[in-house]
Structures are given as structure tokens and as C-alpha cells.
Motif scaffolding. Structure first.
Motif, PDB file in Angstrom:
ATOM      1  N   ASP A  91      -1.299  -1.555  31.527  1.00  0.00           N
ATOM      2  CA  ASP A  91      -2.262  -1.763  30.518  1.00  0.00           C
ATOM      3  C   ASP A  91      -2.418  -0.534  29.553  1.00  0.00           C
ATOM      4  O   ASP A  91      -2.783   0.607  30.213  1.00  0.00           O
ATOM      5  CB  ASP A  91      -3.578  -2.362  30.879  1.00  0.00           C
ATOM      6  N   GLY A  92      -2.281  -0.636  28.451  1.00  0.00           N
ATOM      7  CA  GLY A  92      -2.627   0.301  27.661  1.00  0.00           C
ATOM      8  C   GLY A  92      -2.122   0.202  26.074  1.00  0.00           C
ATOM      9  O   GLY A  92      -1.429  -0.684  25.874  1.00  0.00           O
ATOM     10  N   ILE A  93      -2.081   1.446  25.423  1.00  0.00           N
ATOM     11  CA  ILE A  93      -1.812   1.601  24.036  1.00  0.00           C
ATOM     12  C   ILE A  93      -0.387   2.600  24.123  1.00  0.00           C
ATOM     13  O   ILE A  93      -0.358   3.525  24.809  1.00  0.00           O
ATOM     14  CB  ILE A  93      -2.891   2.244  23.001  1.00  0.00           C
ATOM     15  N   TYR A  94       0.456   2.033  23.510  1.00  0.00           N
ATOM     16  CA  TYR A  94       1.775   2.578  23.250  1.00  0.00           C
ATOM     17  C   TYR A  94       1.941   2.964  21.773  1.00  0.00           C
ATOM     18  O   TYR A  94       1.889   2.093  21.213  1.00  0.00           O
ATOM     19  CB  TYR A  94       2.840   1.977  23.780  1.00  0.00           C
ATOM     20  N   THR A  95       2.526   4.268  21.484  1.00  0.00           N
ATOM     21  CA  THR A  95       2.751   4.908  20.244  1.00  0.00           C
ATOM     22  C   THR A  95       4.004   5.157  19.959  1.00  0.00           C
ATOM     23  O   THR A  95       4.528   6.030  21.093  1.00  0.00           O
ATOM     24  CB  THR A  95       1.554   5.489  19.517  1.00  0.00           C
ATOM     25  N   PHE A  96       4.446   5.526  18.927  1.00  0.00           N
ATOM     26  CA  PHE A  96       5.555   6.333  18.431  1.00  0.00           C
ATOM     27  C   PHE A  96       5.809   6.514  17.023  1.00  0.00           C
ATOM     28  O   PHE A  96       5.138   5.783  16.191  1.00  0.00           O
ATOM     29  CB  PHE A  96       6.864   5.887  18.896  1.00  0.00           C
ATOM     30  N   LYS A  97       6.216   7.790  16.766  1.00  0.00           N
ATOM     31  CA  LYS A  97       6.180   8.411  15.292  1.00  0.00           C
ATOM     32  C   LYS A  97       7.593   8.280  14.783  1.00  0.00           C
ATOM     33  O   LYS A  97       8.323   9.125  15.582  1.00  0.00           O
ATOM     34  CB  LYS A  97       5.466   9.612  15.326  1.00  0.00           C
ATOM     35  N   LEU A  98       7.904   7.826  13.479  1.00  0.00           N
ATOM     36  CA  LEU A  98       9.222   7.621  13.090  1.00  0.00           C
ATOM     37  C   LEU A  98       9.142   8.674  12.029  1.00  0.00           C
ATOM     38  O   LEU A  98       8.339   8.979  11.168  1.00  0.00           O
ATOM     39  CB  LEU A  98       9.661   6.448  12.621  1.00  0.00           C
ATOM     40  N   GLN A  99      10.381   9.530  11.770  1.00  0.00           N
ATOM     41  CA  GLN A  99      10.595  10.315  10.349  1.00  0.00           C
ATOM     42  C   GLN A  99      10.787   9.119   9.298  1.00  0.00           C
ATOM     43  O   GLN A  99      11.617   8.189   9.621  1.00  0.00           O
ATOM     44  CB  GLN A  99      11.876  11.130  10.796  1.00  0.00           C
ATOM     45  N   GLY A 100      10.081   9.218   8.443  1.00  0.00           N
ATOM     46  CA  GLY A 100      10.157   8.287   7.253  1.00  0.00           C
ATOM     47  C   GLY A 100       9.225   6.985   7.401  1.00  0.00           C
ATOM     48  O   GLY A 100       8.644   7.122   8.536  1.00  0.00           O
ATOM     49  N   CYS A 101       8.881   6.122   6.623  1.00  0.00           N
ATOM     50  CA  CYS A 101       8.296   4.771   6.613  1.00  0.00           C
ATOM     51  C   CYS A 101       9.118   3.796   6.140  1.00  0.00           C
ATOM     52  O   CYS A 101       9.881   3.931   5.219  1.00  0.00           O
ATOM     53  CB  CYS A 101       7.135   5.034   5.596  1.00  0.00           C
ATOM     54  N   PHE A 102       8.929   2.742   7.132  1.00  0.00           N
ATOM     55  CA  PHE A 102       9.737   1.563   7.071  1.00  0.00           C
ATOM     56  C   PHE A 102       8.849   0.417   7.068  1.00  0.00           C
ATOM     57  O   PHE A 102       7.777   0.467   7.362  1.00  0.00           O
ATOM     58  CB  PHE A 102      10.726   1.585   8.474  1.00  0.00           C
ATOM     59  N   GLN A 103       9.503  -0.550   6.245  1.00  0.00           N
ATOM     60  CA  GLN A 103       8.788  -2.057   6.247  1.00  0.00           C
ATOM     61  C   GLN A 103       8.552  -2.508   7.742  1.00  0.00           C
ATOM     62  O   GLN A 103       9.609  -2.691   8.560  1.00  0.00           O
ATOM     63  CB  GLN A 103       9.525  -2.826   5.441  1.00  0.00           C
ATOM     64  N   PRO A 104       7.508  -3.215   8.193  1.00  0.00           N
ATOM     65  CA  PRO A 104       7.446  -3.954   9.399  1.00  0.00           C
ATOM     66  C   PRO A 104       8.177  -5.269   9.293  1.00  0.00           C
ATOM     67  O   PRO A 104       8.187  -5.826   7.862  1.00  0.00           O
ATOM     68  CB  PRO A 104       5.983  -4.174   9.380  1.00  0.00           C
TER      69      PRO A 104
END
Length: 145
Positions: A91-104
Motif C-alpha cells: 500500500d502506498g504511493i509510487y513515483t518516477f521522474k522521466l527526462q522530458g515530458c510525455f503525453q499520458p
């Protein structure tokens, strides 16, 4: 918002940061006491252009593997996987950071949960291979007469 093997996975948001990175956030909630327990879950990432993961986080005790590290998604050449999970820490929050920005983009079979020997697949919003248009920066210091 798939419910896979007793685990609810939700896309929360994708935020494009001023430094041309994008933070993706998901939550995982176990429903009741699933058996067999989860061992890992993963998302597909783009391989052309290759999504580059700069940073990631998950609940205490979890670890992250980037690349082809998920047996459920072995046909994809780029994935992000959170492993060393159980009913005690999933249970919890999961994050990741990408280089650049992309459309969902919401894709079928874009998320997989490994529970016991089985893989469970679902549809979830993930980063597409399409970059977002760069923000328009106003030009300052130009005087018009």
C-alpha cells in the motif's frame, strides 16, 4: 484503475516540471488480504524514443528496476518495476521522474502484477511515446515603438 489479483492500481497524475522532467505518480491499495501475495508490479515505458528514468520511489522496503526486468512484460524492452513487495508494504504511493515530458496515454496491458506464479495484466494511463509540446517562453526585454 485496474484491480489485479486483489491490488488496486490508480494513476494519480503526471506533472511536467520546469526543468523538462516529468513526475508520474500512482497509488497501490490491497483489497482485503490477497493470496497469493504480490511480489512486484510494473509499467511499460517507451523504447522509441527511450524513456529515461531519472529517479523513482515506492514504499519502504521496495526496490525499483528499470529496463527489461519484469517477467510478465518480457516482450517490452523498457519497463519500470517495483519489487520486494508483499501485503505488508504494498500500500502506498509510487513515483518516477522521466527526462522530458510525455503525453499520458491509457493502454491495454500496460501494467502487470506478479502474484505467486501468475501475471495479471490491466489497462492504465502511462507515458506515451509522444513528447508534449515545449512550453512557449515569452520574449522579454523587447520594446516596440
Amino acid at each position: 484503475m485496474p484491480l489485479l489479483a486483489g491490488y488496486q492500481i490508480d494513476f494519480i497524475n503526471a506533472v511536467c516540471n520546469p526543468d523538462n522532467t516529468q513526475t508520474w505518480t500512482y497509488s497501490v491499495t490491497k483489497i482485503d488480504t490477497p493470496k497469493p501475495e504480490i511480489s512486484n508490479w510494473a509499467l511499460i515505458l517507451c523504447s522509441d524514443p527511450m524513456h529515461i528514468v531519472l529517479d523513482s520511489s515506492g514504499p519502504l522496503g521496495s526496490t525499483v528496476v528499470v529496463g527489461q526486468g519484469q517477467p510478465c512484460l518480457v516482450t517490452f524492452s523498457n519497463t519500470i518495476k517495483w519489487e520486494n513487495l508483499s501485503n505488508d508494504n504494498v500500500d502506498g504511493i509510487y513515483t518516477f521522474k522521466l527526462q522530458g515530458c510525455f503525453q499520458p496515454e491509457t493502454l491495454q496491458n500496460s501494467v502487470a502484477v506478479k502474484a505467486g506464479p501468475e501475471c495479471y495484466f490491466g489497462e492504465l494511463t502511462v507515458p506515451s511515446c509522444k513528447p508534449l509540446n515545449p512550453p512557449i517562453t515569452p520574449i522579454r526585454g523587447i520594446a516596440f515603438k
